[in-house]
Scaffold this motif. Structure first.
Motif, mmCIF file in Angstrom:
data_model
loop_
_atom_site.group_PDB
_atom_site.id
_atom_site.type_symbol
_atom_site.label_atom_id
_atom_site.label_comp_id
_atom_site.label_asym_id
_atom_site.label_seq_id
_atom_site.Cartn_x
_atom_site.Cartn_y
_atom_site.Cartn_z
ATOM 1 N N GLY A 101 -4.509 21.095 -13.529
ATOM 2 C CA GLY A 101 -3.336 21.928 -13.734
ATOM 3 C C GLY A 101 -3.311 22.609 -15.079
ATOM 4 N N SER A 102 -2.125 23.021 -15.483
ATOM 5 C CA SER A 102 -1.947 23.747 -16.724
ATOM 6 C C SER A 102 -2.302 22.875 -17.918
ATOM 7 N N PRO A 103 -3.099 23.378 -18.846
ATOM 8 C CA PRO A 103 -3.430 22.581 -20.026
ATOM 9 C C PRO A 103 -2.249 22.378 -20.965
ATOM 10 N N LEU A 104 -1.191 23.147 -20.795
ATOM 11 C CA LEU A 104 0.015 22.966 -21.604
ATOM 12 C C LEU A 104 0.966 21.928 -21.033
ATOM 13 N N ASP A 105 0.668 21.421 -19.843
ATOM 14 C CA ASP A 105 1.436 20.337 -19.238
ATOM 15 C C ASP A 105 0.867 19.013 -19.739
ATOM 16 N N MET B 222 1.036 16.138 -18.690
ATOM 17 C CA MET B 222 0.599 15.219 -17.647
ATOM 18 C C MET B 222 -0.705 15.648 -16.986
ATOM 19 N N THR B 223 -1.179 16.838 -17.258
ATOM 20 C CA THR B 223 -2.422 17.319 -16.670
ATOM 21 C C THR B 223 -3.601 16.512 -17.190
ATOM 22 N N MET B 224 -4.552 16.223 -16.304
ATOM 23 C CA MET B 224 -5.734 15.446 -16.666
ATOM 24 C C MET B 224 -7.001 16.286 -16.720
ATOM 25 N N PHE B 225 -6.938 17.498 -16.181
ATOM 26 C CA PHE B 225 -8.137 18.323 -16.057
ATOM 27 C C PHE B 225 -7.715 19.788 -16.024
ATOM 28 N N GLY B 226 -8.193 20.568 -16.984
ATOM 29 C CA GLY B 226 -7.766 21.951 -17.117
ATOM 30 C C GLY B 226 -8.834 22.946 -16.689
ATOM 31 N N PRO B 227 -8.709 24.191 -17.117
ATOM 32 C CA PRO B 227 -9.660 25.233 -16.730
ATOM 33 C C PRO B 227 -10.893 25.241 -17.623
ATOM 34 N N LEU B 228 -11.922 25.937 -17.157
ATOM 35 C CA LEU B 228 -13.020 26.281 -18.042
ATOM 36 C C LEU B 228 -12.541 27.348 -19.019
ATOM 37 N N SER B 229 -13.255 27.524 -20.126
ATOM 38 C CA SER B 229 -12.691 28.252 -21.252
ATOM 39 C C SER B 229 -12.759 29.765 -21.157
ATOM 40 N N ASN B 230 -13.635 30.317 -20.348
ATOM 41 C CA ASN B 230 -13.731 31.772 -20.268
ATOM 42 C C ASN B 230 -14.443 32.173 -18.981
ATOM 43 N N ARG B 231 -14.279 33.425 -18.604
ATOM 44 C CA ARG B 231 -14.829 33.882 -17.337
ATOM 45 C C ARG B 231 -16.360 33.820 -17.271
#
Length: 480
Positions: A333-337, A339-348
């Motif tokens: 989920g959102s890295p600003l949440d 409670m999130t345990m796993f966020g996005p990769l950093s760039n396209r």
């Protein structure tokens, strides 16, 4: 839970028209070209940065050279340590601001930005500050022949080299930038930093805090842009040392160019296809939380993180079953949440690279769990375990720098060492066992710069860090 509230100071900083940071102030670029900064979780453009041309870079390098000659090299070691500690104080005071800037531009989980990136940056700054008064030469009695009974003494002096070029990657821009700043400044050198074009805001803000800390103008400069900007920096005649952290191909090119430039000194901390060996005596339930945390921290975008798991045949099925169950439970989920345990990769571009490997694994029916890019906004992929077709499988040889882990079984210790060392990389490795005697026998046989027992990915400023083979030249931290 919902996303944390973005601080007003962060909003104001992001909204600025960002230039380079040269001689203690933000300066406009000589070119009109700008680069958009994209939030990897939302794909929204949040700011833009300048692109430095050769003239911009030379201004920054000249500023660093003047500051070295006229101020910093003549500053007492005690004063250098005081100012680095003051900068650490200011990083601590502005910790949430810096953490939010990192999360917004890298997709790093906010708790990771707070408790690893910023917190460790403070620790490293204080460590380097402590070294300022402890950089000593040696005295010795040489063995040259005596003609008439006379005796000789010799001594060495450790002196700053001058302007350092620090080229910083996108995964931990603040912390790695501070590694380069701390080591340069404590020895009396000045620095020009070139951050990644994806993640520049935290280092621009840090440069402002350095002026507030009393570090003279010109000692720390920041130029922003793409690869051409870094090339101008490396080629400057006033740059006496290049410190680069990043990919192997770029590092090799930088090293070759530096050698052509009158043998400019280099430190190259490059990539890795790091190995973790799980031996027959381990309790899988005990090691799994720490191993997977080290593996998937920042979505696997850590140069030291393990990507190859070697599992004793007797534990293979149990490990795969239990690891798959844990990985499937990671909340994406959102890295600003918080409670999130796993966020996005950093760039396209990196998202496309990792997706390429996932698509290859899907086509070859090698996915144990995960293996997909999420059909949503943002650069999200699933944490993934793959089975490989042998140690020459491309997925086993090529660095993904993402949340993609290859698993393979072994039977004997001799087979394990052969398989672990079958790689052009040699950055880190780990051995997981309750048999310390066996671990100590295996360690000297493993071709890696750092080897942990029952842990992985943890760095300490007192311990040298760097790779062998294609993973780099030189060491970071300690007195190395």
């Amino acid at each position: 839970m919902s996303d944390v509230k973005i601080l007003e100071s962060v909003q104001q900083f992001i909204a600025r028209h960002h230039g380079h940071f040269i001689h203690g102030e933000c300066v406009a670029t000589e070119t009109s070209e700008r680069i958009e900064l994209v939030n990897p979780a939302t794909e929204h453009v949040i700011a833009s940065i300048a692109t430095a041309d050769q003239q911009d870079v030379e201004k920054a390098v000249q500023s660093a050279h003047n500051a070295f000659s006229n101020a910093w090299a003549n500053t007492s070691p005690y004063e250098r340590g005081l100012k680095l500690n003051k900068l650490a104080d200011l990083v601590e005071q502005h910790a949430e601001e810096l953490a939010q800037l990192e999360t917004l531009t890298t997709g790093k989980l906010i708790n990771l930005s707070r408790h690893l990136e910023v917190a460790q940056s403070i620790i490293f700054l204080r460590y380097f500050a402590g070294w300022a008064t402890k950089i000593n030469g040696q005295t010795m009695q040489p063995s040259i022949p005596s003609m008439h009974g006379e005796k000789y003494s010799a001594y060495t002096v450790r002196q700053p080299v001058g302007v350092v070029a620090g080229i910083v990657p996108w995964n931990f821009s603040l912390m790695i930038g501070i590694w380069k700043i701390g080591s340069a400044l404590t020895t009396g050198c000045t620095i020009v930093l070139k951050p990644s074009e994806f993640t520049t805001l935290s280092l621009l803000r840090l440069a402002e805090l350095a002026i507030e800390a009393g570090i003279p103008a010109g000692v720390i400069n920041v130029v922003t842009g793409k690869g051409e900007t870094g090339q101008y920096l490396i080629d400057s005649a006033l740059v006496k040392k290049v410190s680069f952290t990043g990919s192997v191909p770029t590092g090799i090119a930088i090293g070759q160019q530096a050698m052509k430039n009158d043998l400019t000194r280099v430190s190259l901390e490059l990539g890795g296809k790091n190995a973790a060996a799980i031996l027959a005596d381990v309790n899988i339930d005990e090691i799994l939380p720490n191993l997977l945390q080290a593996t998937f921290v920042h979505q696997g975008q850590v140069c030291a993180a393990p990507e190859r798991f070697f599992i004793h045949q007797s534990k293979y099925d149990e490990f795969v079953q239990k690891a798959s169950a844990v990985v499937q439970q990671l909340k994406i989920g959102s890295p600003l949440d918080e409670m999130t345990m796993f966020g996005p990769l950093s760039n396209r571009p990196h998202f496309e690279k990792v997706k390429h490997y996932l698509d290859l694994a899907q086509r070859n029916n090698q996915v144990i769990t995960g293996g997909n890019a999420l059909q949503t906004t943002g650069y999200f992929v699933e944490p993934t375990l793959l089975k490989v077709q042998g140690i020459d499988d491309p997925l086993f040889l090529e660095e993904t720098f993402g949340p993609v882990v290859d698993v393979i079984a072994f039977e004997t210790d001799e087979e394990l060492i052969t398989m672990m060392n079958h790689s052009r990389f040699g950055l880190t490795a780990s051995v997981w066992t309750n048999d310390l005697a066996k671990a100590m026998r295996l360690i000297p046989q493993i071709e890696a710069g750092s080897i942990w027992v029952n842990m992985h990915t943890f760095l300490d400023p007192a311990v040298p860090f760097g790779g062998v083979k294609a993973s780099g030249v030189g060491r970071e931290f300690s007195d190395a």
